[in-house]
Design an enzyme around this catalytic site. Sequence first.
Site, PDB file in Angstrom:
ATOM      1  N   LYS A  70     -85.723  97.745  29.766  1.00 25.39           N
ATOM      2  CA  LYS A  70     -84.541  97.917  30.620  1.00 25.39           C
ATOM      3  C   LYS A  70     -84.849  98.325  32.060  1.00 25.39           C
ATOM      4  CE  LYS A  70     -82.090  96.523  28.493  1.00 25.39           C
ATOM      5  NZ  LYS A  70     -82.330  95.120  28.002  1.00 25.39           N
ATOM      6  N   ARG A  81     -88.254 101.508  37.276  1.00 25.52           N
ATOM      7  CA  ARG A  81     -86.873 101.754  37.654  1.00 25.52           C
ATOM      8  C   ARG A  81     -86.592 103.241  37.513  1.00 25.52           C
ATOM      9  NH1 ARG A  81     -81.675  98.861  34.682  1.00 25.52           N
ATOM     10  NH2 ARG A  81     -80.282  98.988  36.482  1.00 25.52           N
ATOM     11  N   TYR A 141     -87.652  98.476  41.097  1.00 22.92           N
ATOM     12  CA  TYR A 141     -86.381  97.740  40.967  1.00 22.92           C
ATOM     13  C   TYR A 141     -85.500  97.938  42.212  1.00 22.92           C
ATOM     14  CZ  TYR A 141     -82.005  96.263  38.611  1.00 22.92           C
ATOM     15  OH  TYR A 141     -80.825  95.641  38.261  1.00 22.92           O
ATOM     16  N   HIS A 195     -94.251  95.143  26.713  1.00 23.74           N
ATOM     17  CA  HIS A 195     -93.792  96.510  27.002  1.00 23.74           C
ATOM     18  C   HIS A 195     -94.900  97.529  26.707  1.00 23.74           C
ATOM     19  CE1 HIS A 195     -89.745  95.336  27.813  1.00 23.74           C
ATOM     20  NE2 HIS A 195     -89.336  95.172  26.586  1.00 23.74           N
ATOM     21  N   LYS A 226     -74.792  95.209  34.368  1.00 22.99           N
ATOM     22  CA  LYS A 226     -74.245  95.346  35.721  1.00 22.99           C
ATOM     23  C   LYS A 226     -75.274  94.980  36.793  1.00 22.99           C
ATOM     24  CE  LYS A 226     -70.970  99.088  34.781  1.00 22.99           C
ATOM     25  NZ  LYS A 226     -70.665 100.483  35.122  1.00 22.99           N
ATOM     26  N   GLY A 227     -76.561  95.258  36.484  1.00 22.88           N
ATOM     27  CA  GLY A 227     -77.606  94.972  37.464  1.00 22.88           C
ATOM     28  C   GLY A 227     -77.422  95.743  38.764  1.00 22.88           C
ATOM     29  N   THR A 257     -87.123  93.522  33.308  1.00 19.79           N
ATOM     30  CA  THR A 257     -87.978  92.496  32.696  1.00 19.79           C
ATOM     31  C   THR A 257     -87.388  91.088  32.842  1.00 19.79           C
ATOM     32  OG1 THR A 257     -88.254  94.198  30.997  1.00 19.79           O
ATOM     33  CG2 THR A 257     -89.308  92.069  30.586  1.00 19.79           C
TER      34      THR A 257
HETATM   35  P1  A3P Z   1     -78.167  97.365  33.606  1.00 22.53           P
HETATM   36  O1  A3P Z   1     -78.027  97.660  32.156  1.00 22.53           O
HETATM   37  O2  A3P Z   1     -78.289  98.611  34.434  1.00 22.53           O
HETATM   38  O3  A3P Z   1     -77.119  96.458  34.135  1.00 22.53           O
HETATM   39  P2  A3P Z   1     -84.533  94.315  31.090  1.00 22.53           P
HETATM   40  O4  A3P Z   1     -84.455  92.948  31.656  1.00 22.53           O
HETATM   41  O5  A3P Z   1     -85.843  95.001  31.327  1.00 22.53           O
HETATM   42  O6  A3P Z   1     -84.078  94.340  29.683  1.00 22.53           O
HETATM   43  O7  A3P Z   1     -83.522  95.196  31.946  1.00 22.53           O
HETATM   44  C1  A3P Z   1     -82.145  94.965  31.862  1.00 22.53           C
HETATM   45  C2  A3P Z   1     -81.491  95.463  33.127  1.00 22.53           C
HETATM   46  O8  A3P Z   1     -81.755  94.548  34.204  1.00 22.53           O
HETATM   47  C3  A3P Z   1     -79.985  95.522  32.964  1.00 22.53           C
HETATM   48  O9  A3P Z   1     -79.552  96.597  33.809  1.00 22.53           O
HETATM   49  C4  A3P Z   1     -79.564  94.170  33.502  1.00 22.53           C
HETATM   50  O10 A3P Z   1     -78.218  94.096  33.876  1.00 22.53           O
HETATM   51  C5  A3P Z   1     -80.517  94.033  34.691  1.00 22.53           C
HETATM   52  N1  A3P Z   1     -80.721  92.646  35.108  1.00 22.53           N
HETATM   53  C6  A3P Z   1     -80.741  91.539  34.333  1.00 22.53           C
HETATM   54  N2  A3P Z   1     -80.931  90.460  35.085  1.00 22.53           N
HETATM   55  C7  A3P Z   1     -81.028  90.870  36.373  1.00 22.53           C
HETATM   56  C8  A3P Z   1     -81.210  90.190  37.619  1.00 22.53           C
HETATM   57  N3  A3P Z   1     -81.315  88.892  37.682  1.00 22.53           N
HETATM   58  N4  A3P Z   1     -81.269  90.945  38.739  1.00 22.53           N
HETATM   59  C9  A3P Z   1     -81.159  92.287  38.674  1.00 22.53           C
HETATM   60  N5  A3P Z   1     -80.963  92.985  37.522  1.00 22.53           N
HETATM   61  C10 A3P Z   1     -80.907  92.277  36.387  1.00 22.53           C
END
Ligand code: A3P
Length: 305
Positions: free
Chosen positions: A63, A144, A211, A122, A282-283, A66
């Site tokens: 999270k 992050r 991030y 991971h 939400k990103g 990735t």
């Molecule tokens: P949030 O839950 O804060 O929205 P991972 O990819 O390591 O599983 O992390 C997931 C997080 O990255 C989530 O954060 C997700 O919304 C966000 N995310 C996914 N795609 C993204 C993108 N293209 N740009 C920025 N953040 C992104």
Amino acid sequence: MKMASFKEIISTLPKRKGWKDSNNDLFLYQGFWCSSFFIEGVMSAQQNFQSQPSDIVICTAPKTGTTWLKSLTLAIVTRTTFDDSTSPLLTNLSHDCVPFLEVDLAQSFTNRDPKNPLLATHVPYSSLPKSIIDFSCKIVYICRNPKDAFVSLYHFIARRLVFKDMKPLALEEAFELYCQGVSSYGPYWDHVLGFWKASLDRPDKILFLKYKEMMEDTVVYVKKLADFIGYPFSSEEIKKGLVEKIVSMCSFENLSNLEVNKSGKHHERTPGVIENKIYFRKGKVGDWENYLTPEMAARLDSIES
Ligand code: A3P
């Protein structure tokens, strides 16, 4: 060693309850907490995985970005074959294009697509397979803010469990475990510090990204990433706006609105169904403010590795 003996070893490891209401023990393996499913994959990778000099290994704690980093890296390395109207990212979740070492590759390390130099994991730095550390392949890491990483992980688990008719712990209980380091691949701080220290020792091998900084100036970091992994943009590509095109194709807004990421399902390799949309919430930077009290935030901020 066979998978059966991995199970035997895992059964002797220290154990804690995870973040779900049932059936979810986490085990402490080589200093990090993980479910038995992932530890088996890690053990297998440590024993059998051989990296290639051309490999690019995307390393992250869960999270922390990735899905995004996989998308950007894939778009960079495939840009001479595909453009922003033909990219595999338009019809596939990035996790289905870039395999996870301890999940997708764990059973068949030799079965990799020879044209794809990308893989992801991971696994903490100190537990990576020896060949990844020793050989000349590149590592890219993204970290992050722990408060956002915690909130994102909590929601991810909660959204996954809905499909299994299970419940997560209350946020406060999960927070307590997170602070104690008991989360998937945690302690989170150890994960980040392991890669941070290694990136200082070996800056030619490990690129350490953040991030928040990447969100603020994605174009600059995408160029840096491309240079680092050996796929630099030519001045002609830069003039044509190719970097901006990749940034925009891989943006949260674009990827989260693609049909594949709204209604598709992730190939079922981990136990249970995973809907692609749960990788996109939400990103945003700083969403923790909507979920954590000032006291909780202060507690996370004060934790040191
Ligand atoms: P949030 O839950 O804060 O929205 P991972 O990819 O390591 O599983 O992390 C997931 C997080 O990255 C989530 O954060 C997700 O919304 C966000 N995310 C996914 N795609 C993204 C993108 N293209 N740009 C920025 N953040 C992104």
